[in-house]
Design an enzyme around this catalytic site. Sequence first.
Site, PDB file in Angstrom:
ATOM      1  N   ARG A  47      -0.473  -1.154 -10.082  1.00 24.50           N
ATOM      2  CA  ARG A  47      -0.947  -1.556  -8.754  1.00 24.50           C
ATOM      3  C   ARG A  47      -1.833  -2.789  -8.843  1.00 24.50           C
ATOM      4  O   ARG A  47      -1.683  -3.729  -8.049  1.00 24.50           O
ATOM      5  CB  ARG A  47      -1.708  -0.406  -8.102  1.00 24.50           C
ATOM      6  N   ILE A  74       0.837  -1.200   0.000  1.00 24.89           N
ATOM      7  CA  ILE A  74       0.000   0.000   0.000  1.00 24.89           C
ATOM      8  C   ILE A  74       0.876   1.256   0.000  1.00 24.89           C
ATOM      9  O   ILE A  74       0.656   2.187  -0.783  1.00 24.89           O
ATOM     10  CB  ILE A  74      -0.945  -0.002   1.216  1.00 24.89           C
ATOM     11  N   PHE A  88       2.553   2.150  -3.433  1.00 25.59           N
ATOM     12  CA  PHE A  88       1.728   2.754  -4.482  1.00 25.59           C
ATOM     13  C   PHE A  88       1.077   4.065  -4.050  1.00 25.59           C
ATOM     14  O   PHE A  88       0.775   4.907  -4.900  1.00 25.59           O
ATOM     15  CB  PHE A  88       0.685   1.752  -4.968  1.00 25.59           C
ATOM     16  N   GLU A  89       0.849   4.244  -2.768  1.00 21.63           N
ATOM     17  CA  GLU A  89       0.267   5.504  -2.305  1.00 21.63           C
ATOM     18  C   GLU A  89       1.311   6.616  -2.261  1.00 21.63           C
ATOM     19  O   GLU A  89       0.999   7.781  -2.521  1.00 21.63           O
ATOM     20  CB  GLU A  89      -0.372   5.333  -0.923  1.00 21.63           C
ATOM     21  N   GLY A  90       2.553   6.251  -1.944  1.00 18.70           N
ATOM     22  CA  GLY A  90       3.572   7.270  -1.746  1.00 18.70           C
ATOM     23  C   GLY A  90       3.345   8.008  -0.438  1.00 18.70           C
ATOM     24  O   GLY A  90       2.291   7.886   0.188  1.00 18.70           O
TER      25      GLY A  90
END
Length: 201
Positions: free
Chosen positions: A190, A59, A62-64
């Site tokens: 993702r 998570i 991909f969220e950064g």
Amino acid sequence: MTKAQEKYRLDKWRWYRFKSKRPLAERLQLRKKWWSLYRKAADQPTPVLKTSEAGIALIKEFEGFYSNRYDDGVGVQTIGYGTTTADVNPLPAYVNREQADAILRKGLANSYEPAVRAADARYGLKLTQNEFDALVSFVYNLGPGAVGMASGFETLQRSLKSKDRRAIADALLLYSNPNSPAVHAGLLRRRKAERLLFLKV
């Protein structure tokens, strides 16, 4: 205690109950032993799945991380690792990585993990840790309703109902917003990562 071990104990009890040719007193003693072991295993509570460290890492990847509150481009205020006002309201103006991690974990525990556990129970899936992690990442991105009854996710919901692991994994790929080139490539990466995790044994 695994399901296979639990079944083994029950099968041993059945053997001494119906098939064994040993003397009666010995059979009764062995039946009592294996029934006691089976009941001990069966009475153990089923562990509640929670997002693993590997799932949280996926998570975060991909969220950064964003230390300052920002608009995600569609009017949603966001901070940290994808935390929005749906998770924390009002959002803080600034977070460090430690604070963002704590907020993420709390949000997963409060909203996203329960949604996946509810789907697991609803469809009788008996999810593995990797499958659970993949679906938590998916709903964190697209909302808890994705594995519930929300419209727009019918293909995934039918796949969940079928219990077909390959179909569920393949259905994840459909939700990458192909009509929006600005986000499609990132979302598809993702979805592919979630699919691989879901199928990982």
